[in-house]
Design a protein around this motif. Structure first.
Motif, PDB file in Angstrom:
ATOM      1  N   GLU A 307       0.824  -1.207   0.000  1.00 59.87           N
ATOM      2  CA  GLU A 307       0.000   0.000   0.000  1.00 59.87           C
ATOM      3  C   GLU A 307       0.862   1.263   0.000  1.00 59.87           C
ATOM      4  O   GLU A 307       0.511   2.268  -0.615  1.00 59.87           O
ATOM      5  CB  GLU A 307      -0.945  -0.006   1.203  1.00 59.87           C
ATOM      6  N   SER A 308       1.986   1.208   0.694  1.00 57.22           N
ATOM      7  CA  SER A 308       2.900   2.352   0.709  1.00 57.22           C
ATOM      8  C   SER A 308       3.498   2.586  -0.675  1.00 57.22           C
ATOM      9  O   SER A 308       3.618   3.734  -1.127  1.00 57.22           O
ATOM     10  CB  SER A 308       4.010   2.116   1.735  1.00 57.22           C
ATOM     11  N   LEU A 309       3.842   1.496  -1.360  1.00 55.39           N
ATOM     12  CA  LEU A 309       4.356   1.632  -2.727  1.00 55.39           C
ATOM     13  C   LEU A 309       3.273   2.194  -3.646  1.00 55.39           C
ATOM     14  O   LEU A 309       3.548   3.074  -4.478  1.00 55.39           O
ATOM     15  CB  LEU A 309       4.843   0.272  -3.235  1.00 55.39           C
ATOM     16  N   ARG A 310       2.047   1.709  -3.489  1.00 56.58           N
ATOM     17  CA  ARG A 310       0.947   2.251  -4.285  1.00 56.58           C
ATOM     18  C   ARG A 310       0.821   3.764  -4.070  1.00 56.58           C
ATOM     19  O   ARG A 310       0.675   4.529  -5.029  1.00 56.58           O
ATOM     20  CB  ARG A 310      -0.375   1.573  -3.917  1.00 56.58           C
ATOM     21  N   SER A 311       0.898   4.185  -2.829  1.00 61.44           N
ATOM     22  CA  SER A 311       0.780   5.606  -2.512  1.00 61.44           C
ATOM     23  C   SER A 311       1.884   6.413  -3.174  1.00 61.44           C
ATOM     24  O   SER A 311       1.634   7.503  -3.713  1.00 61.44           O
ATOM     25  CB  SER A 311       0.819   5.796  -0.997  1.00 61.44           C
ATOM     26  N   ASP A 312       3.093   5.897  -3.151  1.00 60.10           N
ATOM     27  CA  ASP A 312       4.214   6.596  -3.779  1.00 60.10           C
ATOM     28  C   ASP A 312       4.012   6.729  -5.288  1.00 60.10           C
ATOM     29  O   ASP A 312       4.298   7.775  -5.884  1.00 60.10           O
ATOM     30  CB  ASP A 312       5.528   5.873  -3.492  1.00 60.10           C
ATOM     31  N   LEU A 313       3.535   5.667  -5.930  1.00 57.32           N
ATOM     32  CA  LEU A 313       3.333   5.708  -7.381  1.00 57.32           C
ATOM     33  C   LEU A 313       2.155   6.595  -7.758  1.00 57.32           C
ATOM     34  O   LEU A 313       2.153   7.213  -8.833  1.00 57.32           O
ATOM     35  CB  LEU A 313       3.149   4.296  -7.936  1.00 57.32           C
ATOM     36  N   GLU A 314       1.152   6.661  -6.892  1.00 56.34           N
ATOM     37  CA  GLU A 314       0.053   7.606  -7.140  1.00 56.34           C
ATOM     38  C   GLU A 314       0.534   9.043  -6.966  1.00 56.34           C
ATOM     39  O   GLU A 314       0.139   9.938  -7.721  1.00 56.34           O
ATOM     40  CB  GLU A 314      -1.107   7.311  -6.186  1.00 56.34           C
ATOM     41  N   ARG A 315       1.393   9.266  -5.989  1.00 55.12           N
ATOM     42  CA  ARG A 315       1.892  10.617  -5.729  1.00 55.12           C
ATOM     43  C   ARG A 315       2.651  11.169  -6.928  1.00 55.12           C
ATOM     44  O   ARG A 315       2.551  12.360  -7.242  1.00 55.12           O
ATOM     45  CB  ARG A 315       2.800  10.608  -4.491  1.00 55.12           C
TER      46      ARG A 315
END
Length: 327
Positions: A307-315
């Protein structure tokens, strides 16, 4: 083969150019080779990302977790998937010279364009042993061989050793993963214009094109930073090749944030001894590619990490761009 042994360097000079990627292999939930997933991703990098070549069976592919026959089958699957659309380089790395030879011979027999080989990692802490290892293989095959310098994993290729290896008739290229610029410059001096050298780092690709005249990038980031309809690495590369350095510089500079994400999830863990294939496969799934499980000793990301990686890629907007490209 498309060339004779004596023509390997000439063929490589014309073929080892542009942007090449290196995809992971994919496994099913019951730990079999996932041929469908492999073929899906090859189609994406060729049709959507417009790469100029592909390297299979590398470190990102977890080759060291695979038995010999599975590696041979994976080479065949990659060749079937590329279907002559781009040149294919097969990783034939192995500690055993006989096994490395068997993999290299297989790559030659099925029609791969090149084989790439790491230096051995046991009983080879000297230039003479590594030189003998390469001669053992090169003397028994005709396919062009690319030497892979990865000092974090195996014995490093110094400028002196590179100067000797390049004398092998079918030694025709080098992947340079020692990111020390002084090492690269000394190796370039040693090999001259005999072979093409790729520094395996997109971060310095713009500099190396404009300052060193490099024309070949071989690394995994082309399928990580780019999605259908958004090809910044290809765009700035094409600008440099066309002589428009100013526009190339702007596009290259725009990748700063995604480079930070790559450093956080892939490069930094790797440098600390934690192989980051799970992060790479999760990243790929988040942008519409096949991913899947990893094999020990690689450790899966936790749900929280994913989920943290997803957040970074969305950012940084990559997931949104991937969805827009699909729609």
């Amino acid at each position: 083969m498309k060339y004779s042994k004596g023509e390997a360097k000439e063929y490589a000079k014309e073929t080892l150019r542009g942007i090449w990627t290196s995809l992971p292999y994919h496994f099913t939930e019951d730990d079999a080779l996932d041929e469908t997933a492999i073929k899906k991703n090859v189609d994406i990098v060729i049709d959507d990302l417009q790469v100029d070549g592909h390297y299979s069976d590398g470190n990102v592919a977890e080759f060291w977790s695979m038995p010999l026959e599975e590696r041979k089958r994976a080479q065949e699957v990659m060749l079937e998937a590329t279907a002559g659309r781009v040149p294919l380089m097969a990783g034939t790395h192995h500690q055993s010279a006989k096994e490395a030879l068997a993999l290299t011979q297989h790559a030659q027999d099925i029609g791969c364009d090149f084989a790439i080989i790491l230096t051995p990692y046991i009983a080879s802490n000297n230039d003479r042993s590594v030189l003998e290892f390469f001669h053992y293989i090169a003397n028994r095959v005709d396919i062009g061989l690319v030497m892979f310098n990865s000092p974090g994993a195996t014995y490093p290729i110094s400028s002196e050793l590179a100067g000797e290896l390049v004398k092998i008739p079918n030694l025709c290229g080098m992947k340079q993963a020692d990111l020390n610029p002084n090492t690269t410059l000394s190796i370039l001096d040693a090999v001259g214009d005999a072979i093409n050298v790729s520094v395996a780092d997109e971060t310095v690709w713009f500099h190396n094109m404009t300052q060193l005249g490099h024309r070949w990038l071989l690394t995994y980031t082309p399928h990580m930073y780019q999605v259908a309809g958004c090809l910044p690495i290809k765009e700035y590369t094409d600008y440099v090749f066309a002589g428009d350095v100013a526009n190339a510089a702007k596009i290259s500079a725009s990748l700063g944030e995604i480079r930070k994400v790559n450093a956080k999830w892939i490069l930094d863990p790797w440098r600390k001894g934690n192989m980051s294939q799970s992060a790479m496969k999760t990243w790929m799934e988040l942008i519409g590619m096949a991913g899947g499980p990893v094999r020990p000793p690689v450790v899966e990301l936790t749900d929280e990490e994913k989920e943290s990686l997803r957040s970074d890629l969305e950012r940084v907007g990559l997931i949104q761009k991937a969805k827009a490209g699909v729609s």
